[in-house]
Design an enzyme around this catalytic site. Structure first.
Site, PDB file in Angstrom:
ATOM      1  N   LYS A 156      78.799  47.847  56.312  1.00  0.00           N
ATOM      2  CA  LYS A 156      80.102  47.275  55.958  1.00  0.00           C
ATOM      3  C   LYS A 156      81.255  48.145  56.464  1.00  0.00           C
ATOM      4  O   LYS A 156      82.211  47.631  57.030  1.00  0.00           O
ATOM      5  CB  LYS A 156      80.224  47.091  54.443  1.00  0.00           C
ATOM      6  CG  LYS A 156      79.224  46.101  53.868  1.00  0.00           C
ATOM      7  CD  LYS A 156      79.493  45.822  52.394  1.00  0.00           C
ATOM      8  CE  LYS A 156      79.296  47.024  51.492  1.00  0.00           C
ATOM      9  NZ  LYS A 156      77.892  47.442  51.314  1.00  0.00           N
ATOM     10  N   ARG A 197      81.940  43.566  43.367  1.00  0.00           N
ATOM     11  CA  ARG A 197      80.524  43.906  43.245  1.00  0.00           C
ATOM     12  C   ARG A 197      79.915  43.351  41.968  1.00  0.00           C
ATOM     13  O   ARG A 197      78.727  43.551  41.720  1.00  0.00           O
ATOM     14  CB  ARG A 197      80.390  45.429  43.215  1.00  0.00           C
ATOM     15  CG  ARG A 197      79.844  46.026  44.503  1.00  0.00           C
ATOM     16  CD  ARG A 197      79.969  47.540  44.383  1.00  0.00           C
ATOM     17  NE  ARG A 197      78.990  48.232  45.145  1.00  0.00           N
ATOM     18  CZ  ARG A 197      79.265  48.870  46.294  1.00  0.00           C
ATOM     19  NH1 ARG A 197      80.465  48.854  46.815  1.00  0.00           N
ATOM     20  NH2 ARG A 197      78.312  49.512  46.917  1.00  0.00           N
ATOM     21  N   ARG A 236      72.199  58.502  57.388  1.00  0.00           N
ATOM     22  CA  ARG A 236      73.626  58.763  57.150  1.00  0.00           C
ATOM     23  C   ARG A 236      73.804  59.975  56.240  1.00  0.00           C
ATOM     24  O   ARG A 236      74.705  60.782  56.429  1.00  0.00           O
ATOM     25  CB  ARG A 236      74.287  57.524  56.515  1.00  0.00           C
ATOM     26  CG  ARG A 236      75.788  57.680  56.302  1.00  0.00           C
ATOM     27  CD  ARG A 236      76.454  56.374  55.922  1.00  0.00           C
ATOM     28  NE  ARG A 236      76.217  55.994  54.532  1.00  0.00           N
ATOM     29  CZ  ARG A 236      76.603  54.835  53.991  1.00  0.00           C
ATOM     30  NH1 ARG A 236      77.217  53.922  54.715  1.00  0.00           N
ATOM     31  NH2 ARG A 236      76.366  54.567  52.724  1.00  0.00           N
ATOM     32  N   ARG A 243      76.931  62.859  52.463  1.00  0.00           N
ATOM     33  CA  ARG A 243      77.212  62.077  51.248  1.00  0.00           C
ATOM     34  C   ARG A 243      76.061  62.229  50.264  1.00  0.00           C
ATOM     35  O   ARG A 243      74.930  61.865  50.560  1.00  0.00           O
ATOM     36  CB  ARG A 243      77.365  60.597  51.634  1.00  0.00           C
ATOM     37  CG  ARG A 243      78.730  60.050  51.324  1.00  0.00           C
ATOM     38  CD  ARG A 243      78.823  58.605  51.718  1.00  0.00           C
ATOM     39  NE  ARG A 243      78.327  57.716  50.678  1.00  0.00           N
ATOM     40  CZ  ARG A 243      78.504  56.413  50.686  1.00  0.00           C
ATOM     41  NH1 ARG A 243      79.145  55.840  51.688  1.00  0.00           N
ATOM     42  NH2 ARG A 243      78.045  55.662  49.713  1.00  0.00           N
ATOM     43  N   ARG A 265      70.711  52.265  43.844  1.00  0.00           N
ATOM     44  CA  ARG A 265      71.842  51.487  44.374  1.00  0.00           C
ATOM     45  C   ARG A 265      71.377  50.117  44.852  1.00  0.00           C
ATOM     46  O   ARG A 265      72.060  49.120  44.655  1.00  0.00           O
ATOM     47  CB  ARG A 265      72.520  52.259  45.509  1.00  0.00           C
ATOM     48  CG  ARG A 265      73.438  53.363  44.977  1.00  0.00           C
ATOM     49  CD  ARG A 265      73.626  54.480  45.963  1.00  0.00           C
ATOM     50  NE  ARG A 265      74.313  54.067  47.165  1.00  0.00           N
ATOM     51  CZ  ARG A 265      74.230  54.721  48.336  1.00  0.00           C
ATOM     52  NH1 ARG A 265      73.479  55.802  48.422  1.00  0.00           N
ATOM     53  NH2 ARG A 265      74.889  54.295  49.376  1.00  0.00           N
TER      54      ARG A 265
HETATM   55  P1  ADP Z   1      77.426  51.700  49.606  1.00  0.00           P
HETATM   56  O1  ADP Z   1      77.851  50.277  49.679  1.00  0.00           O
HETATM   57  O2  ADP Z   1      76.764  52.192  50.872  1.00  0.00           O
HETATM   58  O3  ADP Z   1      76.653  52.041  48.374  1.00  0.00           O
HETATM   59  P2  ADP Z   1      80.153  52.462  48.952  1.00  0.00           P
HETATM   60  O4  ADP Z   1      80.923  53.528  49.612  1.00  0.00           O
HETATM   61  O5  ADP Z   1      80.639  51.057  49.089  1.00  0.00           O
HETATM   62  O6  ADP Z   1      78.696  52.625  49.539  1.00  0.00           O
HETATM   63  O7  ADP Z   1      80.004  52.759  47.395  1.00  0.00           O
HETATM   64  C1  ADP Z   1      79.593  54.005  46.915  1.00  0.00           C
HETATM   65  C2  ADP Z   1      79.574  53.998  45.381  1.00  0.00           C
HETATM   66  O8  ADP Z   1      80.912  53.777  44.885  1.00  0.00           O
HETATM   67  C3  ADP Z   1      78.747  52.888  44.720  1.00  0.00           C
HETATM   68  O9  ADP Z   1      77.385  53.239  44.624  1.00  0.00           O
HETATM   69  C4  ADP Z   1      79.440  52.799  43.344  1.00  0.00           C
HETATM   70  O10 ADP Z   1      79.056  53.850  42.500  1.00  0.00           O
HETATM   71  C5  ADP Z   1      80.896  53.009  43.684  1.00  0.00           C
HETATM   72  N1  ADP Z   1      81.591  51.712  43.937  1.00  0.00           N
HETATM   73  C6  ADP Z   1      82.081  51.289  45.136  1.00  0.00           C
HETATM   74  N2  ADP Z   1      82.624  50.072  45.014  1.00  0.00           N
HETATM   75  C7  ADP Z   1      82.479  49.706  43.694  1.00  0.00           C
HETATM   76  C8  ADP Z   1      82.822  48.558  42.926  1.00  0.00           C
HETATM   77  N3  ADP Z   1      83.421  47.500  43.483  1.00  0.00           N
HETATM   78  N4  ADP Z   1      82.516  48.541  41.616  1.00  0.00           N
HETATM   79  C9  ADP Z   1      81.915  49.577  41.041  1.00  0.00           C
HETATM   80  N5  ADP Z   1      81.551  50.687  41.679  1.00  0.00           N
HETATM   81  C10 ADP Z   1      81.825  50.765  43.004  1.00  0.00           C
END
Ligand code: ADP
Length: 189
Positions: free
Chosen positions: A14, A89, A128, A134, A146
């Protein structure tokens, strides 16, 4: 106005694709993950709170995430559109986003979803993790959690946008450039 939700499991690509889409259509890119990570490096109150969830592979609570997202949207009153990456989400986030946008007389134009099989996701996230450092990408249990959280709480959003006739899915496996073209086609159609 063009408002896109870029959807897909962790590791679907994404962030990479959102950066391209943002430039191509002149959109504001809002990545909730990036905003949380920025707050973590600045050690803000929000960052400390978010970190406690992210380190476990859990979602940050809706009320915190929604408030943050809305405050980012209103920073760009003259934008020609947004690309939401990592948001919504949960069903609650999606419903709240719809209401919030409606109050500004705007709406989501389309959700574009990246389809990637689980084995490929785990492989990409671990690689990654090695490159980016990360923390949530370096531990197989956190990654699995996740993906589980995605399946339990997030995947259902495809139905939410499908029922509004806004869902377009593309194959997220292949060369990065190829996938970008698939996404442009899905958005333009
Ligand atoms: P990925 O999609 O690869 O897990 P992101 O950078 O989008 O990576 O998200 C990393 C973390 O940030 C998620 O595992 C969650 O803990 C938090 N997060 C991101 N977006 C949201 C959201 N919309 N609602 C709740 N938590 C979120």
């Amino acid at each position: 106005m063009l408002n896109i939700v870029l959807f897909g499991p962790p590791g679907a690509g994404k962030g990479t694709q959102a950066n391209r889409i943002k430039d191509h259509y002149s959109l504001v890119h809002l990545s909730t993950g990036d905003i949380f990570r920025f707050n973590i490096t600045k050690a803000t109150k929000l960052g400390l709170l978010a970190k406690s969830y992210m380190d476990k592979g859990e979602l940050v609570p809706d009320e915190v995430t929604i408030k943050m997202l809305e405050s980012e949207v209103i920073k760009h009153p003259n934008s020609s559109g947004f690309i939401f990456d990592g948001f919504p989400r949960t069903t609650n986030q999606a419903e709240t986003l719809d209401k919030f946008l409606e109050s500004k007389n705007i709406s989501i134009s389309k959700m574009v979803a990246l389809d990637v099989p689980d084995e490929e996701l785990i492989k990409r996230l671990l690689s990654r993790g090695k490159e980016s450092g990360r923390a949530d990408d370096q531990n197989k249990d956190i990654i699995s959690n996740r993906i589980k959280v995605y399946k339990d709480q997030t995947a259902v959003l495809a139905d939410y946008y499908r029922s509004q006739n806004k869902l377009a899915s593309v194959n997220g496996v292949g060369a990065v450039d190829e996938i970008t073209i698939r996404l442009y086609n899905a958005i333009d159609n």
